[in-house]
Design an enzyme around this catalytic site. Structure first.
Site, mmCIF file in Angstrom:
data_model
loop_
_atom_site.group_PDB
_atom_site.id
_atom_site.type_symbol
_atom_site.label_atom_id
_atom_site.label_comp_id
_atom_site.label_asym_id
_atom_site.label_seq_id
_atom_site.Cartn_x
_atom_site.Cartn_y
_atom_site.Cartn_z
ATOM 1 N N SER A 170 1.781 -64.039 31.011
ATOM 2 C CA SER A 170 0.989 -64.345 29.516
ATOM 3 C C SER A 170 2.051 -65.192 28.755
ATOM 4 O O SER A 170 2.958 -65.578 28.949
ATOM 5 C CB SER A 170 0.812 -62.991 29.009
ATOM 6 N N TYR A 201 2.901 -55.331 24.621
ATOM 7 C CA TYR A 201 2.219 -55.858 25.577
ATOM 8 C C TYR A 201 3.405 -57.426 25.783
ATOM 9 O O TYR A 201 3.808 -57.766 26.899
ATOM 10 C CB TYR A 201 0.913 -56.559 25.079
#
Ligand code: NAP
Ligand code: GCO
Length: 265
Positions: A146, A159
């Site tokens: 990501s 995250y």
């Protein structure tokens, strides 16, 4: 150059969480390039949804119910695939969750859950497929990282920690297994229009764009959100022989966000 280096003919690819979204798009591209598709999702409804979607595309896929955080379930899935279909050549660690909560309000349990799915599970799944890859003398592991493998932002502490760790797990698998002709790379999608980011794109009551939507557009040189198809070519490249000397790399597919300071308001 032999263009067949991009072919996945005869390869078995396992995409975790592949019923829809990014995982489904990657699986579809792999099938188009000749791979046999294995996917799993967390419940039967999602697996059936995925099977129906693959069938609609004319793709024969093998779907399994499996929670990727459950090591016994993962090992049982890999064993079943090896017996019934064949050994896995390509693993895409795609399954993931996000919880957007200010860190001071986030419970340790919620933090652990995100780490469990987004970091521990890729370790479990990679560990399950590496022995057969070593035996065969080749393998491809692709971790869906990501932009949060590089950057932080409000409310995504768990995250970002997980995806940052996933970048380093990618580099470590490269380091430990490169000598067995196993390549482990990451794909770092930018902001992609999927169910996971739907809350960030919702139209406001007055019909205007979500502030975050406008923010991302201003931060993206491509001047748009990514779509799942944008990830297909890079995913095929990293799964194919064309990338046999690419290892430990995170390929950012982000429309240029990470290179750009952002458009002046
Ligand atoms: P998504 O729409 O939320 O899909 C994730 C898939 O993983 C879903 O099918 C989900 O099933 C499944 N899953 C979640 N937990 C699981 C578990 N424990 N075991 C098995 N399957 C599980 O996400 P996406 O947007 O397609 O993203 C896919 C990957 O790309 C994720 O790793 C995400 O972090 C990453 N990513 C997304 C973006 C983006 O902008 N969309 C950008 C960068 C990276 P459920 O529906 O049951 O949760
Ligand atoms: C968020 C988004 C991002 C994207 C992606 C960006 O809340 O900021 O969900 O985390 O999912 O990971 O690369």
């Amino acid at each position: 150059m032999n263009i067949n280096k991009f072919s996945l003919e005869g390869k078995i690819a396992w995409i975790t969480g592949g019923s829809y979204g990014i995982g489904f798009a990657i699986a579809e591209a792999y099938a188009d390039c000749g791979a046999t598709i294995v996917f799993n999702d967390i419940n039967e409804d999602l697996v059936n949804k995925g099977l129906a979607a693959f069938n609609e595309k004319g793709i024969k896929a093998y779907g399994f119910v499996c929670d990727v955080t459950d090591e016994n379930a993962v090992n049982a899935l890999v064993k079943k695939v090896e017996v019934e279909i064949g050994t896995i050549d390509i693993l895409v660690n795609n399954a993931g969750i996000i919880k957007r909560i200010p860190m001071h309000e986030m419970s340790a349990e919620d933090f652990r859950k995100v780490i469990d799915v987004d970091l521990n599970a890729p370790f479990i799944c990679a560990k399950a497929v590496i022995p057969a890859m070593k035996e065969k003398g080749h393998g491809k592991i692709i971790n869906i990282c990501s932009m949060m493998s590089e950057l932080g932002r409000e409310t995504v502490s768990a995250y970002a920690a997980a995806k940052g760790g996933l970048k380093m797990l990618t580099r470590n698998i490269c380091s430990e297994y490169g000598e067995y002709n196993i390549q482990c790379n990451g794909i770092g999608p930018g902001y992609i229009a999927t169910p996971q980011t739907a809350p960030l794109r919702e139209r406001q009551a007055d019909g205007s764009r979500h502030p975050f939507d406008s923010f991302i557009i201003a931060k993206t040189p491509a001047d748009r959100w990514g779509n799942v198809e944008d990830l297909q070519g890079p995913a095929v490249f990293l799964a194919s022989e064309a990338s046999d000397f690419v290892n430990g790399h995170v390929l950012y597919v982000d429309g240029g966000i990470l290179a750009y300071i952002g458009k002046q308001p």
